[in-house]
Design a protein around this motif. Structure first.
Motif: not given
Length: 350
Positions: A203-211
């Protein structure tokens, strides 16, 4: 056979910690055994170096300290090497390392996640060029830099949390699909992470974080979140095949939403039960025998199901912290002595 006065090289992460530790060498700070409440920052590891240096010197060793941030791993050049007996500093090349140093205790390297290529290159070069003894064994460290070993435990039906692996380029949509959209019930962590770095609820993750994290991690592991972790994360520490102590991390008074963090976490000395001891020995045997990875210093991390059954979280053979700062003076000296005993045996028997 070891020479009359063998030399050991001990690492600290950077020159500032080396300087602070050198300033404390003549007056080891006191510490009382018991609970330790963690803040949101790393606890200094200098007490380990102080205890090891005291005990090693008493047993006839020359002790050198080297800041890992000043090492050139490709050529084994060590800058700013500090002689704990004389207070002098020098530089060691690969030739000097082989001529002067019998044992490299390659620990306290700083964040492995942020410097994994450097750490890998250093241990590869030690394995190929250093003629003395390395603790931990490079074979074990190089294998343990990635948590792919968890799949070897799973393949052998060892009690381990179900885990899926993904490439660094994975998208949030792919991760969300893999966990069935149950974002609060799953966590992700890097294949190459340590010290809870980049450990997050889905729930803390999105594509911005992953990239942002993509160039820093070697991939991602997706696991179901196990709520028993709030009741305790358990650690059993080994020096060679000796269990030396245990620790328990828990979260009293915490709002049990999200995932555990270091802030406010309480760390207590813990006496492993017979079941814990048997489980930890099985985990180590799988590593050293089934996977044929020799290890000197390691830590088995696990949680317990409501009925007390241990479940493996991690097998840490790269840079296991031994909680010297949470031990009283006699316990710290005893642990340092076990380090020295084991290293002496390694020097003689390999």
């Amino acid at each position: 056979m070891p020479k009359e006065q063998p030399t050991v090289l001990l690492h600290l992460p950077h020159p500032a910690m080396l300087d602070a530790t050198a300033a404390s060498l003549g007056d080891l700070p006191s510490a009382a055994a018991g609970s330790f409440v963690e803040a949101g920052h790393a606890v200094s590891s200098s007490r380990e170096i102080l205890h090891l240096t005291r005990v090693f010197q008493e047993r006839g060793w020359r002790c050198l300290w080297a800041p890992f941030s000043e090492v050139e791993p490709a050529c084994l050049r060590h800058r700013g090497v500090y002689d704990a007996a004389t207070g002098t500093r020098s530089e060691l090349t690969a030739d000097g390392l082989n001529a002067e140093v019998d044992v490299v205790v390659a620990r306290l390297l700083g964040s492995v996640e942020s410097r994994i290529r450097t750490v890998r290159e250093y241990f590869e070069t030690l394995r190929e060029q250093f003629t003395g003894t390395v603790v931990n064994d490079p074979v074990s460290v190089l294998y343990g830099l990635r948590k792919d070993y968890l799949f070897e435990y799973l393949k052998r039906d060892f009690r381990t949390i179900p885990t899926e692996s993904f490439e660094p380029s994975v998208t949030f949509r792919e991760l969300s699909r893999a966990c069935g959209g149950r974002l609060d019930d799953h966590i992700v962590k890097p294949v190459t992470g340590e010290l809870s770095n980049s450990f997050m609820a889905m729930s803390q993750v999105d594509d911005r974080v992953l990239r942002h994290k993509e160039p820093l991690v070697g991939g991602w592991l997706l696991q179901p979140f196990v709520p028993h972790v709030w009741d305790g994360e358990y650690q059993v520490f080994f020096v060679g095949d000796r269990i030396v102590h245990g620790m328990r991390k828990h979260y009293p008074g915490r709002d049990r939403s999200g995932v555990p963090t270091r802030a406010g976490r309480v760390v207590d000395p813990y006496t492993p039960t017979a079941a814990d001891t048997a489980f930890a020995r099985e985990a180590r045997a799988l590593w050293t025998e089934d996977l044929a990875k020799p290890t000197d210093l390691c830590r088995v991390d696990f949680l317990k199901e409501p009925d007390g059954t241990p479940v493996l979280l991690e097998f840490e053979a790269v840079n296991p912290g031994f909680s010297f700062g949470r031990l009283d003076e006699p316990a710290g000296r005893r642990l340092a002595g076990w380090f020295e005993d084991h290293i002496r045996r390694r020097m003689v028997h390999g």
